[in-house]
Scaffold this active site. Structure first.
Site, short mmCIF file in Angstrom:
data_model
loop_
_atom_site.label_atom_id
_atom_site.label_comp_id
_atom_site.label_asym_id
_atom_site.label_seq_id
_atom_site.Cartn_x
_atom_site.Cartn_y
_atom_site.Cartn_z
N ASP A 45 23.84 66.47 66.66
CA ASP A 45 25.24 66.51 67.07
C ASP A 45 25.48 67.53 68.16
O ASP A 45 26.60 68.01 68.35
CB ASP A 45 26.13 66.83 65.86
CG ASP A 45 25.82 68.18 65.23
OD1 ASP A 45 24.77 68.76 65.57
OD2 ASP A 45 26.62 68.65 64.41
N ASP A 79 19.41 78.94 57.23
CA ASP A 79 19.97 79.75 58.32
C ASP A 79 20.50 81.09 57.82
O ASP A 79 20.40 82.10 58.52
CB ASP A 79 21.05 78.98 59.08
CG ASP A 79 22.09 78.35 58.17
OD1 ASP A 79 21.87 78.27 56.95
OD2 ASP A 79 23.15 77.93 58.68
#
Length: 469
Positions: free
Chosen positions: A235, A313
């Site tokens: 994306d 992350d």
């Protein structure tokens, strides 16, 4: 001597007592006026002055900062008296004769040999092969990402595009397959659900993402034998100089062991918070930005054995992984996200991500000298630029009452004042393992109403406090 020790002890006691009284005063102090009731503002605008984050909160934070400065001076005076006492005591003792230091020429020769070896490993920029790994799942809109990657890609040979697909979504697979030999399409073979504890069932998607990253990076580094990779997700749209940016910074990443990634993303990259006339600006940051980032095979071999089951992350931002290394990030982002659909259900996208400005100017980074990003040189000039900037108050910035030209500094001393000032100025206020987004040595650099502002800790920064998260 005993009298001086008693005086120092009294001074320290008074210092502690005064701060205790100050805290009690701030705790019981009645609010100034009535609290604001403003609604949410768009990210980047900051909260409306007098809205959710009232002027009272910022005023209180600034009063705390001012009082802390006074107490800091008092403590310094106490410490100086103690230092004089210690110095006198030391002078009364016998001074040991200094022993001659033996110079080890063999070590010097070895260091020169190692430096030469490192420099020889740095290839010519034009010969670098840097694969772009696209992490995909069930979004047919991956076409938008691939179209821009292929449009701006200067060379198929130097920048092979590998699309790794999870989820088994056939419509997305057909879109990827339509590009033929322009991309390499690989599929994550394990599509099974992952067994997680009951309270993590709603996070199943995050577990699958982490599993997919591990598999895909193993393919790039171990199966295809590449030495470096740039990771983007399905994306992300890239800027015209996306490939130029990463190609130019690869030699620096290889050489400077205090760096561990190069990112295309500025977490505070909203249009009103960047300098649109300076697309060439680059920074070191202690915060791992992600969202289009480059890593070396050596780093993957370090991380892969302990790769987490989920939330990779957040995990990678912990001190045990970062180990005081930094990333490079741009002033203006070289990626932007268009993916409202995802495991976060679009909330973060609506509140923040959609406002990030994508660079639209080509900067010939490979023709620039990027040695200024090496730690020693960068730290020296960075600290000088931050701490020579005049200190101002948030109220002065909001009221356009700053009379000096050029950059200014807003100082914070603790988590609460950081968050108060960050919200008031429109900066991302969350911290990961104590590190602010886009921060370096505790300093966040951004533009506010056309002026460079440093949101900074006091001089003599001692490191991040993980309890701030």
């Amino acid at each position: 001597m005993v009298r001086r020790a008693s005086l120092i002890l009294c001074g320290v006691t008074l210092f502690i007592a005064w701060n205790a009284l100050l805290l009690l005063f701030l705790w019981w102090r009645p609010p100034i006026g009535s609290p604001g009731t403003g609604g949410g503002a768009e990210p980047g605008e900051g909260r409306e002055w007098g809205g959710d984050l009232t002027q009272n909160v910022v005023q209180l934070a600034e009063e705390v900062e001012a009082e802390l400065e006074k107490q800091k001076l008092l403590l310094q005076q106490i410490q100086s008296h103690r230092a004089l006492w210690e110095k006198k005591k030391k002078n009364n003792n016998q001074i040991k004769e200094k022993q001659p230091v033996e110079v080890n020429n063999d070590n010097d020769a070895g260091a020169r040999e190692l430096e030469s070896e490192v420099l020889q490993k740095i290839p010519d920029v034009k010969d670098i092969v840097i694969p772009v790994l696209v992490i995909a799942c069930d979004r047919p809109t991956v076409r938008r990402s691939l179209d821009k990657l292929l449009y701006y890609r200067p060379s198929k040979e130097l920048f092979p595009v590998i699309v790794s697909q999870d989820c088994g979504h056939e419509e997305t697979a057909r879109v990827i397959g339509s590009y033929g030999d322009q991309v390499m399409h690989i599929r994550q073979p394990d599509l099974s659900d992952i067994r997680v504890r009951a309270d993590h069932r709603k996070f199943q998607g995050y577990y699958k993402i982490s599993r997919h990253y591990r598999w895909a990076l193993n393919q790039v580094f171990h199966t295809f034998k590449y030495q470096v990779a740039v990771i983007v997700e399905d994306d992300l749209e890239v800027a015209p100089d996306f490939f130029e940016y990463f190609r130019s910074l690869f030699p620096l990443l290889l050489e400077d062991k205090t760096l561990w990634c190069v990112s295309a993303w500025n977490d505070n990259g909203r249009e009103q918070m960047i300098d649109p006339k300076a697309p060439e600006l680059l920074y070191r940051t202690d915060f791992f930005p992600g969202l289009g980032w480059m890593l070396l095979k050596d780093l993957w071999e370090e991380l892969e054995p302990k790769w987490p089951a989920s939330f990779w992350d957040d995990w990678i931002r912990q001190p045990g992984q970062r180990m005081e290394r930094a990333c490079v990030r741009p002033e203006i982002s070289r990626t932007m996200t268009f993916g409202r659909k995802g495991v976060s259900m679009g909330q973060f996208y609506d509140q923040y991500l959609r406002f990030i400005k994508l660079n639209d100017q080509f900067v010939p980074f490979t023709q620039r000298d990027l040695a200024f990003l090496k730690k020693e040189a960068y730290d020296r000039t960075f600290a000088e630029s931050v701490y020579t900037a005049p200190a101002v108050r948030v109220e002065e910035l909001h009221g356009n009452k700053v009379t000096v030209p050029g950059p200014v500094r807003v100082q914070y001393s603790n988590k609460d004042t950081f968050k108060a000032f960050a919200k008031a100025l429109g900066v991302m206020d969350d911290l990961k393992s104590g590190v602010p987004r886009a921060g370096y040595r505790g300093v966040v650099s951004f533009m506010f109403r056309g002026r460079r502002v440093f949101l900074a800790p006091p001089p003599g920064w001692k490191g991040y406090d993980t309890t701030w998260s």
